[in-house]
Design an enzyme around this catalytic site. Structure first.
Site, mmCIF file in Angstrom:
data_model
loop_
_atom_site.group_PDB
_atom_site.id
_atom_site.type_symbol
_atom_site.label_atom_id
_atom_site.label_comp_id
_atom_site.label_asym_id
_atom_site.label_seq_id
_atom_site.Cartn_x
_atom_site.Cartn_y
_atom_site.Cartn_z
ATOM 1 N N LYS A 1 0.834 -1.212 0.000
ATOM 2 C CA LYS A 1 0.000 0.000 0.000
ATOM 3 C C LYS A 1 0.872 1.267 0.000
ATOM 4 C CE LYS A 1 -2.229 -1.397 3.696
ATOM 5 N NZ LYS A 1 -1.728 -2.794 3.815
ATOM 6 N N THR A 2 1.878 1.293 0.856
ATOM 7 C CA THR A 2 2.772 2.449 0.918
ATOM 8 C C THR A 2 3.584 2.574 -0.365
ATOM 9 O OG1 THR A 2 2.932 2.233 3.325
ATOM 10 C CG2 THR A 2 4.629 3.544 2.227
ATOM 11 N N ASP B 1 -1.123 6.941 6.632
ATOM 12 C CA ASP B 1 -1.091 5.512 6.934
ATOM 13 C C ASP B 1 -1.992 5.225 8.142
ATOM 14 O OD1 ASP B 1 -0.377 2.893 6.688
ATOM 15 O OD2 ASP B 1 1.601 3.108 7.597
ATOM 16 N N THR C 1 -5.398 -1.187 7.276
ATOM 17 C CA THR C 1 -5.549 -2.640 7.357
ATOM 18 C C THR C 1 -6.949 -3.009 7.836
ATOM 19 O OG1 THR C 1 -4.636 -2.564 9.600
ATOM 20 C CG2 THR C 1 -3.095 -3.028 7.814
ATOM 21 N N ARG D 1 6.578 -8.143 1.683
ATOM 22 C CA ARG D 1 7.445 -7.673 2.779
ATOM 23 C C ARG D 1 8.125 -8.848 3.465
ATOM 24 N NH1 ARG D 1 4.392 -4.239 7.067
ATOM 25 N NH2 ARG D 1 4.440 -2.709 5.376
#
Length: 337
Positions: free
Chosen positions: A61-62, A106, A155, A214
């Site tokens: 997402k980032t 975020d 999330t 990740r």
């Protein structure tokens, strides 16, 4: 000065995040849609619609938000929901935005309600209204803002209020990656890190990465460390498997906390149903960590189910930890792998 420049260059080279949409692996439908929106906005000389990205942590997402700002040739201002504690914080942040800037928030679901209300008029009309003074001296001030793009990441999309969620013109759900996509991520990252790895080694790391890039990059670094210490040349399937077993990551990607959760639910609570608060207390782990990090993958691969009464272990979950399944237990929900 030269040494500092070289260190900065090395740090840039070791950055594993893709910098353009062409480099991004996976989430094809999301990337195709948002890239078209970005190109259209850039062609019109307009600001991009506000965008919301939601899904489990570690799926990009980032990274996508950073790519959007880069593709728009705009500045990215990064903050988070918990950091904006007071209305004055968000008003100050918004008033300093320039035309076309991208504001990335975020964990936007953690914005305080008082702060969130200031975003409504900012997102729709590019202005904020706030009160100064009190009593007979109180007055409303209308502060115009420069056109900007707000990108929210969360999330927990269900915790967003309806008024805020409806103000996003673009909304995307990021899902877990396939093993093949993660193998591409591992191969790309290995090239950046100058790690010699074959296709079987990359695939083995991908299989144990819980569908999350990740985690793939983190496991790749651990396997690289193992290979360097053992003075192994090319990382193959055997090397990757041995390194990840030492790290406590099993062939399906479950780590120690995942297995502790599954074992506690299956043994202590006979497979459930058990409430998340009871499980968190028994494991001595934060409830939100279990809900956001552990449970999504166990649900995805069908090892647990959520029922109105609580969490329950499926026959597949019992089998994975070597216990006989309950005869009245729930059936699995399919498998990611």
């Amino acid at each position: 000065m030269t040494s500092q420049a070289e260190n900065a260059s090395d740090a840039f080279a070791k950055d594993l995040r893709p910098r353009r949409f062409q480099e991004y692996v996976g989430q094809r439908a999301v990337v195709d849609s948002i890239s078209i929106a970005v190109m259209a906005a850039k062609k019109r000389g307009d600001t991009l619609d506000h965008a919301l990205f939601h899904g489990p942590p570690g799926l990009g997402k980032t990274t996508i938000s950073q790519i959007i700002a880069r593709e728009l040739d705009s500045q990215l201002i990064h903050t988070s929901g918990p950091a904006l504690e007071r209305p004055a914080d968000v008003v100050g942040l918004l008033s300093n935005l320039k035309v076309g800037d991208v504001l990335f928030i975020d964990e936007i679901h953690r914005l305080p309600h008082a702060v969130e209300e200031y975003l409504y008029s900012a997102m729709e009309d590019f202005r904020v209204d706030f009160m100064t003074g009190s009593g007979a001296f109180a007055k409303s001030i209308n502060l115009p803002l420069q056109p900007f793009t707000l990108i929210g990441s969360t999330t927990r999309a269900g915790m967003l209020s309806a008024p805020l969620r409806e103000r996003f013109g673009l909304a995307y759900h990021l899902d877990f990656y396939s093993t093949e996509e993660l193998a591409q991520v591992v191969t790309r990252s290995a090239g950046i890190l100058e790690v010699d790895i074959d296709s079987d080694g990359a695939l083995e790391i991908a299989r144990r990465s819980r569908g999350t890039p990740r985690i793939s990059n983190r496991l790749l670094r651990r396997v690289r460390d193992f290979a360097e210490v053992r003075e192994v040349g090319t990382i193959d399937k055997t090397v990757a498997s041995e390194a990840l077993e030492i790290e406590g990551v099993d062939p399906l990607g479950l780590d120690r906390l995942d297995r502790l959760y599954l074992t506690t639910l299956s043994k202590n609570y006979q497979g459930g149903p058990a409430g998340i608060q009871a499980l968190a207390a028994t494991i001595n782990e934060d409830q939100q960590t279990l809900e956001d990090v552990v449970e999504p993958f166990l649900l995805k691969i069908g090892f647990i189910v959520r029922t109105p009464q609580g969490r329950r272990t499926t026959p597949e979950g019992f089998e994975h930890i070597g216990l006989p399944p309950r005869l009245d237990g729930p059936t699995g929900q399919g498998t990611l792998l």
